[in-house]
Design an enzyme around this catalytic site. Structure first.
Site, PDB file in Angstrom:
ATOM      1  N   ASP A 293      -8.039  -1.314  -2.972  1.00 51.02           N
ATOM      2  CA  ASP A 293      -7.584  -0.670  -3.984  1.00 51.02           C
ATOM      3  C   ASP A 293      -7.254   0.873  -3.578  1.00 51.02           C
ATOM      4  O   ASP A 293      -7.993   1.129  -2.453  1.00 51.02           O
ATOM      5  CB  ASP A 293      -8.733  -0.681  -5.339  1.00 51.02           C
ATOM      6  CG  ASP A 293      -8.134   0.087  -6.512  1.00 51.02           C
ATOM      7  OD1 ASP A 293      -7.131   0.103  -6.634  1.00 51.02           O
ATOM      8  OD2 ASP A 293      -9.358   0.586  -7.151  1.00 51.02           O
ATOM      9  N   HIS A 294      -6.345   1.528  -4.154  1.00 53.99           N
ATOM     10  CA  HIS A 294      -6.165   2.744  -3.975  1.00 53.99           C
ATOM     11  C   HIS A 294      -7.121   3.557  -4.498  1.00 53.99           C
ATOM     12  O   HIS A 294      -7.532   3.420  -5.869  1.00 53.99           O
ATOM     13  CB  HIS A 294      -4.729   3.106  -4.497  1.00 53.99           C
ATOM     14  CG  HIS A 294      -3.849   2.582  -3.718  1.00 53.99           C
ATOM     15  ND1 HIS A 294      -2.692   2.118  -4.197  1.00 53.99           N
ATOM     16  CD2 HIS A 294      -3.363   2.611  -2.113  1.00 53.99           C
ATOM     17  CE1 HIS A 294      -1.759   1.485  -3.042  1.00 53.99           C
ATOM     18  NE2 HIS A 294      -2.430   1.977  -1.945  1.00 53.99           N
ATOM     19  N   PHE A 473      -6.114   2.018  -9.741  1.00 55.91           N
ATOM     20  CA  PHE A 473      -5.879   0.891 -10.853  1.00 55.91           C
ATOM     21  C   PHE A 473      -4.848  -0.247  -9.848  1.00 55.91           C
ATOM     22  O   PHE A 473      -3.842  -0.859 -10.475  1.00 55.91           O
ATOM     23  CB  PHE A 473      -5.293   1.073 -12.262  1.00 55.91           C
ATOM     24  CG  PHE A 473      -5.832   2.441 -12.826  1.00 55.91           C
ATOM     25  CD1 PHE A 473      -7.291   2.359 -13.198  1.00 55.91           C
ATOM     26  CD2 PHE A 473      -5.134   3.379 -13.302  1.00 55.91           C
ATOM     27  CE1 PHE A 473      -7.818   3.302 -13.777  1.00 55.91           C
ATOM     28  CE2 PHE A 473      -5.760   4.553 -13.880  1.00 55.91           C
ATOM     29  CZ  PHE A 473      -7.117   4.522 -14.063  1.00 55.91           C
ATOM     30  N   HIS A 474      -4.984  -0.195  -8.557  1.00 53.73           N
ATOM     31  CA  HIS A 474      -4.127  -0.992  -8.019  1.00 53.73           C
ATOM     32  C   HIS A 474      -4.922  -1.959  -7.168  1.00 53.73           C
ATOM     33  O   HIS A 474      -4.689  -2.352  -6.028  1.00 53.73           O
ATOM     34  CB  HIS A 474      -3.585   0.047  -6.997  1.00 53.73           C
ATOM     35  CG  HIS A 474      -2.623   0.823  -7.592  1.00 53.73           C
ATOM     36  ND1 HIS A 474      -2.102   1.874  -6.719  1.00 53.73           N
ATOM     37  CD2 HIS A 474      -2.029   0.934  -8.799  1.00 53.73           C
ATOM     38  CE1 HIS A 474      -1.268   2.654  -7.597  1.00 53.73           C
ATOM     39  NE2 HIS A 474      -1.239   2.061  -8.699  1.00 53.73           N
ATOM     40  N   PRO A 475      -5.826  -2.968  -7.685  1.00 50.73           N
ATOM     41  CA  PRO A 475      -6.625  -3.835  -7.017  1.00 50.73           C
ATOM     42  C   PRO A 475      -5.566  -5.113  -6.399  1.00 50.73           C
ATOM     43  O   PRO A 475      -4.663  -5.342  -7.183  1.00 50.73           O
ATOM     44  CB  PRO A 475      -7.486  -4.567  -8.067  1.00 50.73           C
ATOM     45  CG  PRO A 475      -7.004  -4.273  -9.403  1.00 50.73           C
ATOM     46  CD  PRO A 475      -6.197  -2.839  -9.166  1.00 50.73           C
TER      47      PRO A 475
END
Length: 538
Positions: A293-294, A473-475
């Site tokens: 994630d980011h 919010f980038h899983p």
């Protein structure tokens, strides 16, 4: 029992694409299952309405991770879309493909067909870009891309000027020849309305006789005949139902729910499954592993000039913005709150940008989940600037708590677990401090406000990141793609290693995170999967 050619689990960024593409010819009978409701809701379609959906359990899974050791034991809140369009219906709409080198890295890892020359035509096929057809953009695709200019808040220009004073160059198109530099973000918006994957792909397709969309249907188990996936068990309105697929099952439920469904179905680390009372069908050790994630860390500044806070905090400002939107489909409600930013190299010697910068012309307090449905701007002029490492090396994991499909999985994101990631957070924060010292920013900043670092040394900056950093919010990566079943879940054709009749097509297959926001790569994955399934891939 209903029978179809294809069953797609999840109507999100990739699933919407697949449902549209697989039914285009009229030959394939397709069932699309979505756990959430229809997306034809006002606050879903209004671009800035994602403030309303941020804590809305009707359209959002609202996951919480386990306490993160490197974040001083804080848990992380993970909103994920639970509605037609998935997270593309509740996200901030920033359209970033990633760097060409990201996809060359995927190809070099053994994923033939996923290099930059392979995926660029897919991106162009997706797009109907505001600038029309070009070497880098499509002009006739279903997904409309807006390139805002004059509509943006004037303070964005101050931010860009300050970046130039800090030695950065302007870049009008982060999806063009190069990603490096600063500029304004392109967004998935058309005529003042959110252009989710559902609006782009499903809305034109939903009346097709060969497409059956079922909402409110939560998949609980994959049905197998031996090691061939043959159907899906799902719960709808309290009843358990089943559907069969003659050709393939495609899992497109996202980086949380796709591995969860595989694990519930006996596909995953065998010993872990047995400990929960689940009989393993296939020992697949990478299911739920390699989670990425980011991670974002920012600073907030009180401003000497008006920001969006001045427009959107008072009741009369909300009324004005709402009235303008209803009358003209314009104004701040028709845009993203992430209006400008860029991609920088945080230290000399790097071959390409390694840090993404976000600039928002407002600030707001985020409530704990469930306590407030709308993020409300602060009652004073302020803006937020934040940074995230483009390609983190920390890895987390996802696993089941029990064999109960209704129970949320255990999510351990692993933020800041490597020295690489901690170093890039430090370098990103030092860049923000350097940016704040430019003449333009000095005129713009009244003060740096809480939460903020209490000191400029490594310890103080890392303490700030640990106490206040958040997910972007980038899983991704929890069912990653690769040639080796020992450390990947799907092969380069997206077929699940060791099984027949089943593929995965969503952000969970990313071998590594693309450099930037992940919605565009997820939609591209849907396009790629449709070509692989229909036999049209090069």
């Amino acid at each position: 029992m209903a029978r179809y050619d294809y069953i797609i689990v999840g109507a999100g960024s990739a699933g919407s694409v697949l449902a549209a593409r697989l039914t285009e010819s009229g030959r394939n009978k397709v069932l699309l299952l979505e756990a959430g409701p229809d997306d034809r809701r006002f606050w879903i379609q209004v671009p800035v309405g994602y403030g309303k959906s941020f804590y809305d359990p009707r359209v959002n899974w609202m996951y919480m991770t386990e306490p993160v050791p490197e974040l001083a034991g804080r848990a992380s809140y993970w909103p994920r879309g639970k509605v037609l369009g998935g997270s593309s219906s509740i996200n901030a709409m920033v359209y970033i493909r990633g760097q060409a080198e990201d996809f060359e890295d995927w190809k070099a890892a053994g994923n033939r067909g996923w290099g930059w020359d392979d995926v660029l035509p897919l991106y162009k096929r997706m797009e109907s870009h505001a600038w029309g057809e070009s070497d880098y953009h499509g002009g006739a695709g279903p997904l409309h891309i807006k390139a805002p200019t004059t509509e943006l808040h004037p303070i964005c220009e101050h931010f860009l000027a300050a970046c130039e004073e800090a030695g950065l160059s302007r870049n009008p198109d982060f999806n063009g020849a190069s990603q490096e530099g600063v500029g304004t973000f392109h967004i998935t918006v058309k005529d003042g309305m959110r252009m989710s994957a559902s609006r782009a792909y499903l809305w034109p397709a939903r009346r097709r006789a060969n497409l059956h969309i079922v909402t409110g249907a939560e998949a609980t188990r994959i049905l197998f005949d031996g090691r061939r996936a043959s159907g899906i068990e799902y719960v709808r309105r309290g009843r358990t139902e089943h559907a069969r697929a003659g050709a393939e099952i495609i899992l497109a439920a996202g980086a949380v729910n796709t591995p969860k469904l595989l694990l519930l179905s006996g596909v995953g680390p065998a010993d872990e499954l047995r400990s929960l009372g689940i009989e393993p069908l296939l020992d697949s050790p990478a299911v739920g592993r390699h989670l990425q994630d980011h991670f974002d860390v920012g600073l907030i500044y009180r401003s000497t000039v008006p920001t969006l806070n001045n427009q959107l905090h008072p009741w009369w400002g909300k009324y004005w913005a709402g009235s303008r939107y209803l009358l003209t489909r314009g104004g701040p409600l028709a845009l993203s709150l992430n209006q400008a930013g860029g991609f920088i190299r945080s230290r000399p010697g790097l071959a390409r940008p390694n840090v993404q910068v976000y600039f928002s012309p407002l600030s707001y307090l985020k409530a704990p989940p469930g306590t407030r449905p709308l993020m409300n701007p602060d009652p004073y002029p302020a803006f937020n600037i934040s940074v995230s490492a483009c390609r983190p090396t920390s890895r987390g994991l996802l696993r089941l708590r029990s064999a109960d499909p209704a129970e949320s999985p255990e999510i351990r994101p692993g933020y800041l677990a490597t020295e690489h990631d901690r170093q890039e957070v430090l370098e990103g924060l030092r860049f923000l401090r350097r940016l704040a010292a430019t003449p333009t920013m000095q005129r713009l900043i009244a003060e740096e406000i809480e939460p903020r670092p209490h000191g400029d040394d490594d310890e103080a900056l890392l303490a700030h990141a640990r106490a206040h950093g958040v997910t972007v919010f980038h899983p991704a990566g929890s069912c990653r793609m690769g040639p080796d079943p020992a450390d990947s879940v799907v092969d380069p054709t997206l077929r699940v290693h060791g099984l027949d009749g089943i593929r995965v097509a969503d952000a969970s297959i990313f071998p590594t995170l693309p450099s930037g926001n992940t919605n565009a790569p997820a939609i591209m994955t849907g396009e790629k999967a449709s070509q692989l399934i229909l036999g049209n891939a090069a």
